[in-house]
Design an enzyme around this catalytic site. Sequence first.
Site, short mmCIF file in Angstrom:
data_model
loop_
_atom_site.label_atom_id
_atom_site.label_comp_id
_atom_site.label_asym_id
_atom_site.label_seq_id
_atom_site.Cartn_x
_atom_site.Cartn_y
_atom_site.Cartn_z
N LYS A 116 4.94 0.46 28.52
CA LYS A 116 5.32 -1.39 28.19
C LYS A 116 6.18 -1.26 27.29
O LYS A 116 6.27 -1.01 26.00
CB LYS A 116 3.93 -1.00 27.24
CG LYS A 116 3.87 -2.92 27.37
CD LYS A 116 2.53 -3.89 26.45
CE LYS A 116 2.88 -4.46 26.13
NZ LYS A 116 1.78 -5.27 24.81
N ASP B 135 7.28 -9.44 20.72
CA ASP B 135 6.24 -10.25 21.28
C ASP B 135 6.33 -11.13 20.66
O ASP B 135 5.43 -11.40 19.37
CB ASP B 135 5.25 -9.67 21.28
CG ASP B 135 3.99 -10.00 22.55
OD1 ASP B 135 4.67 -11.46 22.91
OD2 ASP B 135 3.12 -10.00 22.15
N LYS C 240 1.49 -16.26 18.54
CA LYS C 240 1.19 -15.57 17.20
C LYS C 240 0.73 -16.56 16.25
O LYS C 240 1.57 -17.19 15.73
CB LYS C 240 1.46 -14.04 17.23
CG LYS C 240 1.51 -13.46 18.41
CD LYS C 240 2.51 -11.77 18.00
CE LYS C 240 1.44 -11.06 19.47
NZ LYS C 240 0.14 -10.85 19.13
N GLU D 106 0.91 -10.67 27.87
CA GLU D 106 1.57 -9.97 28.29
C GLU D 106 1.40 -8.91 28.71
O GLU D 106 3.07 -8.86 29.77
CB GLU D 106 2.71 -10.71 28.22
CG GLU D 106 3.70 -9.74 27.16
CD GLU D 106 2.71 -9.64 25.87
OE1 GLU D 106 3.15 -8.04 25.19
OE2 GLU D 106 2.32 -10.35 25.51
N ARG E 74 -0.04 -6.53 30.05
CA ARG E 74 -0.22 -6.33 31.37
C ARG E 74 0.36 -7.15 32.41
O ARG E 74 -0.15 -6.73 34.20
CB ARG E 74 -2.04 -6.78 31.22
CG ARG E 74 -2.62 -8.10 31.41
CD ARG E 74 -3.86 -8.59 30.11
NE ARG E 74 -3.59 -8.16 29.06
CZ ARG E 74 -5.33 -7.96 28.73
NH1 ARG E 74 -5.97 -8.98 29.63
NH2 ARG E 74 -4.45 -8.23 27.20
N ASP F 275 0.13 -14.68 25.67
CA ASP F 275 0.45 -13.82 24.86
C ASP F 275 -0.55 -12.63 25.25
O ASP F 275 -0.42 -11.07 24.62
CB ASP F 275 -0.20 -13.55 23.50
CG ASP F 275 -0.50 -12.87 22.16
OD1 ASP F 275 0.48 -12.05 22.38
OD2 ASP F 275 -1.11 -12.71 21.22
#
Length: 498
Positions: A267, A272, A279, A351, A353, A349
Amino acid sequence: MEFSIKSGSPEKQRSACVVVGVFENRRLTLSAELLDNASGGFIGEIVRRGDMNGKSGSTLLLHNVPGTLSDRILLVGLGKEKDFREKDYCSAIRTAVKALDGTGAQDASVFLSEVAVRKRGIAWRIRQAVVSALTATYRFEQFKSKADEPRRPLRKLTLIVERRNELGLAENALQQGLAIGEACALTRDLGNLPPNVCHPTYLAEQARALAAEFGLDCEVLERSDMEALGMHSLLAVAHGAEQPPKLIVLHYKGAAKSEKPVILVGKGVTFDTGGISLKPGADMDEMKYDMCGAASVLGAIKAVAKMALPINLTVIVPATENMPDGKATRPGDIVTSMSGQTIEILNTDAEGRLILCDALTYAERFNPEIVIDVATLTGACVVALGNVATGLFANKDSLARDLLEAGEETGDRAWHLPLWDEYQDLLKSPFADMANIGGRWGGAISAACFLSRFTKKYDWAHLDIAGTAWTSGKDKGATGRPVPLLTQYLMQRAGQVD
């Protein structure tokens, strides 16, 4: 730092420092006893007076010890002898190296590598000593205007083996340790870089640099390539980012062309924010570590190439930022993945996967023997396992056992969590084939269940490293995990472990 292997007696070493161990209750190791005999009981007397009690983590530096040829002798506490295990051995090496770094000694002969560790031979001790020493001396200071330089830093370690017939085995283990240690350093460097430097294009540049250094095949897919392939799940995450996404593919070919490759998928969310599902601001800076899965698989292929393992290995890195803007994916959007399965995005969030599922589908074209994905995937895994163990899921128990064994061998441990069909119900959506989240409970498991829907055509394992990829607080930084676990597993598959 330079490493070498040698066999010899401690009192005859002409070096800046000789390092020996002392167990609790002031019991000297064999090498410490030899030094004590040569010194006429000088060391034993100091220990008996209570200056060194042998407790784990303690050290005592002695100068001008009579009957010896070294400038200094460093006594390192090993703890209770009956409890001395792998963790204690690696800790003693790190303690010794950190203490040496502050002495001004530029070289040292380390006799801790002779100390017996139950069920572990000389190859394990040498390999782990090198990795532990490199871990102890790692620094990330390239963005400081004035780096904190140790005075006369330690430059050479000689690891001592008890018998001369162990030299060949030890030398091979040393080279393996160097490969793993340098791979961990690469992984830590990539993780620690700020997100304004380490973005998807930068990761692609690092992959190309590895390819040039080790003769790997490298391909970098651009947004248009991913659109043509139907990777709309991956691209959904990239919608809100100005930095272009990349799909990075590296091939190491160390075995026959007919041999199916092992594939590592990492990944690579280089920052993020959570996207529209933003977040909280506290500790958001740590979301630069959301690409540690990518960093670890790049580190692993470097180690494999450096060791020239007789296997075929492919690394796939889906890389993007997850940012909020007017083009960003919204909660409630539905996208079609490369596999053709549709996904209702309930939380932007979740994301990781979404980018991994398309990379896992893309992996099918290489006819893999095994696929392992590595991801800082869920906070739920941190809640379950803390920062000690990596979460492990697999669709084949024998693969899980092999990875668990590799983790135990290196101290980079994982814990096998269930992937039962009953958990799949958490992902039900009334509007699409699945939702991208499964609710509050069992979050690490429902995330793994999501990924499992894209791995039906091969043996697969998932490593959730959200709790182990980095540490917070005053010692904040990337750990390099799970590079030791991955490389040990690949060494085992290649039959290169003594």
